[in-house]
Design an enzyme around this catalytic site. Structure first.
Site, PDB file in Angstrom:
ATOM      1  N   ARG A  95      51.020  36.387  28.364  1.00  0.00           N
ATOM      2  CA  ARG A  95      49.574  36.195  28.596  1.00  0.00           C
ATOM      3  C   ARG A  95      48.900  35.651  27.330  1.00  0.00           C
ATOM      4  NH1 ARG A  95      47.335  40.542  31.771  1.00  0.00           N
ATOM      5  NH2 ARG A  95      45.321  39.592  31.402  1.00  0.00           N
ATOM      6  N   GLN A 153      35.262  42.444  31.178  1.00  0.00           N
ATOM      7  CA  GLN A 153      36.500  43.160  31.502  1.00  0.00           C
ATOM      8  C   GLN A 153      37.696  42.335  31.037  1.00  0.00           C
ATOM      9  OE1 GLN A 153      36.193  44.899  35.777  1.00  0.00           O
ATOM     10  NE2 GLN A 153      34.661  43.288  35.658  1.00  0.00           N
ATOM     11  N   ASN A 154      37.418  41.102  30.608  1.00  0.00           N
ATOM     12  CA  ASN A 154      38.515  40.195  30.248  1.00  0.00           C
ATOM     13  C   ASN A 154      39.048  40.504  28.862  1.00  0.00           C
ATOM     14  OD1 ASN A 154      37.865  39.041  32.655  1.00  0.00           O
ATOM     15  ND2 ASN A 154      36.751  37.309  31.776  1.00  0.00           N
ATOM     16  N   ILE A 155      40.344  40.298  28.710  1.00  0.00           N
ATOM     17  CA  ILE A 155      40.965  40.561  27.403  1.00  0.00           C
ATOM     18  C   ILE A 155      41.114  39.257  26.611  1.00  0.00           C
ATOM     19  CG2 ILE A 155      42.129  42.622  28.274  1.00  0.00           C
ATOM     20  CD1 ILE A 155      44.703  40.979  28.456  1.00  0.00           C
ATOM     21  N   HIS A 181      37.900  46.454  28.489  1.00  0.00           N
ATOM     22  CA  HIS A 181      39.319  46.640  28.837  1.00  0.00           C
ATOM     23  C   HIS A 181      40.257  46.193  27.711  1.00  0.00           C
ATOM     24  CE1 HIS A 181      38.448  46.740  33.476  1.00  0.00           C
ATOM     25  NE2 HIS A 181      38.122  47.864  32.859  1.00  0.00           N
ATOM     26  N   SER A 183      35.615  41.050  41.113  1.00  0.00           N
ATOM     27  CA  SER A 183      35.761  41.415  42.531  1.00  0.00           C
ATOM     28  C   SER A 183      35.137  42.768  42.851  1.00  0.00           C
ATOM     29  CB  SER A 183      37.247  41.447  42.903  1.00  0.00           C
ATOM     30  OG  SER A 183      37.911  42.417  42.107  1.00  0.00           O
TER      31      SER A 183
HETATM   32  C1  BJW Z   1      35.219  33.196  40.877  1.00  0.00           C
HETATM   33  C2  BJW Z   1      35.813  31.987  40.438  1.00  0.00           C
HETATM   34  C3  BJW Z   1      34.952  30.918  40.120  1.00  0.00           C
HETATM   35  C4  BJW Z   1      37.387  33.391  40.870  1.00  0.00           C
HETATM   36  N1  BJW Z   1      33.615  31.092  40.247  1.00  0.00           N
HETATM   37  N2  BJW Z   1      33.906  33.314  40.997  1.00  0.00           N
HETATM   38  C5  BJW Z   1      43.094  55.878  42.437  1.00  0.00           C
HETATM   39  C6  BJW Z   1      44.229  56.122  41.684  1.00  0.00           C
HETATM   40  C7  BJW Z   1      44.238  55.892  40.291  1.00  0.00           C
HETATM   41  C8  BJW Z   1      43.105  55.432  39.624  1.00  0.00           C
HETATM   42  C9  BJW Z   1      41.980  55.197  40.397  1.00  0.00           C
HETATM   43  C10 BJW Z   1      41.975  55.426  41.777  1.00  0.00           C
HETATM   44  N3  BJW Z   1      40.746  55.100  42.245  1.00  0.00           N
HETATM   45  C11 BJW Z   1      39.977  54.678  41.209  1.00  0.00           C
HETATM   46  C12 BJW Z   1      40.718  54.725  40.086  1.00  0.00           C
HETATM   47  C13 BJW Z   1      40.242  54.307  38.731  1.00  0.00           C
HETATM   48  C14 BJW Z   1      40.860  52.984  38.348  1.00  0.00           C
HETATM   49  C15 BJW Z   1      40.549  51.974  39.461  1.00  0.00           C
HETATM   50  O1  BJW Z   1      39.438  51.527  39.605  1.00  0.00           O
HETATM   51  N4  BJW Z   1      41.562  51.580  40.249  1.00  0.00           N
HETATM   52  C16 BJW Z   1      41.339  50.697  41.396  1.00  0.00           C
HETATM   53  C17 BJW Z   1      42.360  49.570  41.387  1.00  0.00           C
HETATM   54  C18 BJW Z   1      41.416  51.559  42.650  1.00  0.00           C
HETATM   55  N5  BJW Z   1      40.249  52.594  37.088  1.00  0.00           N
HETATM   56  C19 BJW Z   1      40.757  52.988  35.932  1.00  0.00           C
HETATM   57  O2  BJW Z   1      41.798  53.622  35.855  1.00  0.00           O
HETATM   58  C20 BJW Z   1      39.948  52.654  34.694  1.00  0.00           C
HETATM   59  N6  BJW Z   1      39.725  53.824  33.927  1.00  0.00           N
HETATM   60  C21 BJW Z   1      38.971  54.821  34.373  1.00  0.00           C
HETATM   61  O3  BJW Z   1      38.389  54.798  35.450  1.00  0.00           O
HETATM   62  O4  BJW Z   1      38.880  55.868  33.488  1.00  0.00           O
HETATM   63  C22 BJW Z   1      38.011  56.967  33.832  1.00  0.00           C
HETATM   64  C23 BJW Z   1      36.757  56.839  33.015  1.00  0.00           C
HETATM   65  C24 BJW Z   1      35.649  56.204  33.564  1.00  0.00           C
HETATM   66  C25 BJW Z   1      34.484  56.100  32.813  1.00  0.00           C
HETATM   67  C26 BJW Z   1      34.421  56.615  31.540  1.00  0.00           C
HETATM   68  C27 BJW Z   1      35.530  57.243  30.998  1.00  0.00           C
HETATM   69  C28 BJW Z   1      36.707  57.358  31.745  1.00  0.00           C
HETATM   70  C29 BJW Z   1      40.671  51.670  33.808  1.00  0.00           C
HETATM   71  C30 BJW Z   1      40.796  50.329  34.453  1.00  0.00           C
HETATM   72  C31 BJW Z   1      41.672  49.401  33.622  1.00  0.00           C
HETATM   73  C32 BJW Z   1      41.784  48.035  34.283  1.00  0.00           C
HETATM   74  N7  BJW Z   1      42.779  47.311  33.636  1.00  0.00           N
HETATM   75  C33 BJW Z   1      43.033  45.925  34.087  1.00  0.00           C
HETATM   76  C34 BJW Z   1      44.309  45.379  33.358  1.00  0.00           C
HETATM   77  C35 BJW Z   1      44.173  45.440  31.865  1.00  0.00           C
HETATM   78  C36 BJW Z   1      43.623  44.195  31.286  1.00  0.00           C
HETATM   79  C37 BJW Z   1      44.577  43.045  31.424  1.00  0.00           C
HETATM   80  O5  BJW Z   1      45.813  43.211  31.383  1.00  0.00           O
HETATM   81  O6  BJW Z   1      44.055  41.921  31.579  1.00  0.00           O
HETATM   82  O7  BJW Z   1      41.898  45.104  33.854  1.00  0.00           O
HETATM   83  S1  BJW Z   1      43.315  45.779  35.834  1.00  0.00           S
HETATM   84  C38 BJW Z   1      42.523  44.234  36.036  1.00  0.00           C
HETATM   85  O8  BJW Z   1      41.391  44.405  36.940  1.00  0.00           O
HETATM   86  C39 BJW Z   1      41.935  43.886  34.656  1.00  0.00           C
HETATM   87  C40 BJW Z   1      40.573  43.422  35.031  1.00  0.00           C
HETATM   88  O9  BJW Z   1      39.706  43.512  33.902  1.00  0.00           O
HETATM   89  C41 BJW Z   1      40.183  44.305  36.175  1.00  0.00           C
HETATM   90  C42 BJW Z   1      39.072  43.752  37.041  1.00  0.00           C
HETATM   91  O10 BJW Z   1      39.458  42.572  37.675  1.00  0.00           O
HETATM   92  P1  BJW Z   1      38.410  41.400  37.892  1.00  0.00           P
HETATM   93  O11 BJW Z   1      37.968  40.886  36.589  1.00  0.00           O
HETATM   94  O12 BJW Z   1      37.357  41.834  38.829  1.00  0.00           O
HETATM   95  O13 BJW Z   1      39.347  40.262  38.546  1.00  0.00           O
HETATM   96  P2  BJW Z   1      39.753  40.010  40.084  1.00  0.00           P
HETATM   97  O14 BJW Z   1      40.954  39.141  40.060  1.00  0.00           O
HETATM   98  O15 BJW Z   1      39.852  41.265  40.840  1.00  0.00           O
HETATM   99  O16 BJW Z   1      38.512  39.205  40.690  1.00  0.00           O
HETATM  100  C43 BJW Z   1      38.165  37.907  40.264  1.00  0.00           C
HETATM  101  C44 BJW Z   1      36.891  37.493  40.977  1.00  0.00           C
HETATM  102  O17 BJW Z   1      36.485  36.240  40.484  1.00  0.00           O
HETATM  103  C45 BJW Z   1      37.052  37.340  42.498  1.00  0.00           C
HETATM  104  O18 BJW Z   1      36.000  38.065  43.137  1.00  0.00           O
HETATM  105  C46 BJW Z   1      36.879  35.849  42.741  1.00  0.00           C
HETATM  106  O19 BJW Z   1      36.211  35.547  43.968  1.00  0.00           O
HETATM  107  C47 BJW Z   1      36.052  35.427  41.555  1.00  0.00           C
HETATM  108  N8  BJW Z   1      36.224  34.034  41.127  1.00  0.00           N
HETATM  109  N9  BJW Z   1      37.151  32.139  40.445  1.00  0.00           N
HETATM  110  C48 BJW Z   1      33.136  32.279  40.714  1.00  0.00           C
HETATM  111  N10 BJW Z   1      35.412  29.742  39.675  1.00  0.00           N
END
Ligand code: BJW
Ligand code: ZN
Length: 247
Positions: free
Chosen positions: A59, A99-101, A117, A184
């Site tokens: 990455r 949220q992007n790295i 993140h 998303s």
């Molecule tokens: C466009 C476009 C264009 C495209 N124009 N639009 C059940 C079991 C276990 C855990 C959980 C559970 N239920 C809930 C949880 C919590 C969990 C969670 O939410 N899980 C879900 C999957 C269910 N969350 C966590 O564990 C987090 N920690 C936590 O909650 O701790 C408790 C706490 C809370 C508050 C305070 C203190 C403690 C941690 C989450 C860590 C996420 N990590 C990742 C990977 C690491 C980074 C990396 O490697 O890059 O982060 S996962 C991944 O998803 C990444 C992203 O930052 C994150 C979000 O994704 P994002 O950015 O939304 O991307 P996409 O692909 O989903 O969407 C892209 C969007 O763009 C789409 O909508 C497209 O339409 C759009 N788009 N092109 C306009 N041109």
């Protein structure tokens, strides 16, 4: 538009997609053959640290070759205006949480981006949390320069606490405009930010290619490609500011 004193902007993978960085939940949720839900966890790192190091090494190489797009640059312009560093000076505080790295916001001019993140160009010690820059590959053999502990990517995995949550919550409660761009809304706690901001009186706007799982929580939903919709909104915002200033 100029009535806003504090704008909170949340960005996700969709803002970097037009730069060629793959999103997480596209057609199959895979990143070059890796399943993010499986590789981005502390258990994956324990079980198979080589795989996780390689995932982030790949990455990092990918991101290094990419460039900020028009949406990153427009937010950079907004940052400069908020700091009075260009001809458009605005009396609005802008908080940008991504949220992007990747580092495309910084390279696009938004120097004070908060990475909830983590950051791909940083690594840290699993024992003493010493954080260091990381421009090259990391591997299981790497040790902390401070305590000889194991090194891991400075990334927030599932089940771990995102960074800077105290400051983020404070800003969410005091902002008067909340904007979500290219996410998303499927990963907590970022997916809950819109409701917190709304509860505390902010107007809320979503920019995305399509409606999302949380679109119903927003006052305004702007559907379209961020490289068009974001620069368009920023230029209207700055223009409106200028016109109000002249009056
Ligand atoms: C466009 C476009 C264009 C495209 N124009 N639009 C059940 C079991 C276990 C855990 C959980 C559970 N239920 C809930 C949880 C919590 C969990 C969670 O939410 N899980 C879900 C999957 C269910 N969350 C966590 O564990 C987090 N920690 C936590 O909650 O701790 C408790 C706490 C809370 C508050 C305070 C203190 C403690 C941690 C989450 C860590 C996420 N990590 C990742 C990977 C690491 C980074 C990396 O490697 O890059 O982060 S996962 C991944 O998803 C990444 C992203 O930052 C994150 C979000 O994704 P994002 O950015 O939304 O991307 P996409 O692909 O989903 O969407 C892209 C969007 O763009 C789409 O909508 C497209 O339409 C759009 N788009 N092109 C306009 N041109
Ligand atoms: Zn250490």
């Amino acid at each position: 538009m100029t009535q806003y004193k504090h704008i909170f902007i949340l960005t996700g993978a969709g803002i970097s997609a037009p730069s060629g960085i793959q999103t997480f939940r596209g057609s199959n949720g895979l990143w070059n053959g890796y399943n993010v839900e499986e590789v981005a966890t502390p258990y994956a790192f324990e079980d198979n640290p080589n795989l996780v190091h390689n995932f982030y090494n790949d990455r990092r190489d990918d991101i290094r070759a990419k460039k900020p797009n028009a949406a990153h640059l427009a937010l950079g312009e907004l940052f400069e205006a908020s700091k009075g560093m260009c001809e458009n000076e605005i009396d609005t505080q802008i908080t940008l949480v991504t949220q992007n790295i990747d580092d495309l916001h910084e390279r696009g001019g938004f120097e004070e981006t908060i990475h909830m993140h983590g950051e791909i160009f940083k690594k840290r010690c699993v024992d003493c949390w010493n954080v260091e820059d990381s421009n090259g590959d990391t591997s299981v053999g790497d040790l902390c320069s401070n305590c000889n502990g194991k090194i891991r990517p400075h990334i927030v995995w599932f089940g771990e606490s995102p960074f800077d949550m105290v400051g983020i919550n404070r800003c969410l409660k005091k902002c008067d405009l909340f904007i979500s761009i290219g996410t998303s809304g499927q990963v907590a706690p970022a997916s809950e930010f819109v409701e917190i901001a709304h509860r505390h009186g902010a107007r809320t706007m979503e920019f995305n290619m399509e409606r999302t799982a949380i679109s119903q929580h927003f006052d305004d939903v702007v559907v379209g490609d961020v490289v068009e919709t974001v620069p368009d909104w920023v230029s209207r915002f700055l223009q409106d500011y200028e016109e109000t200033d002249v009056e």
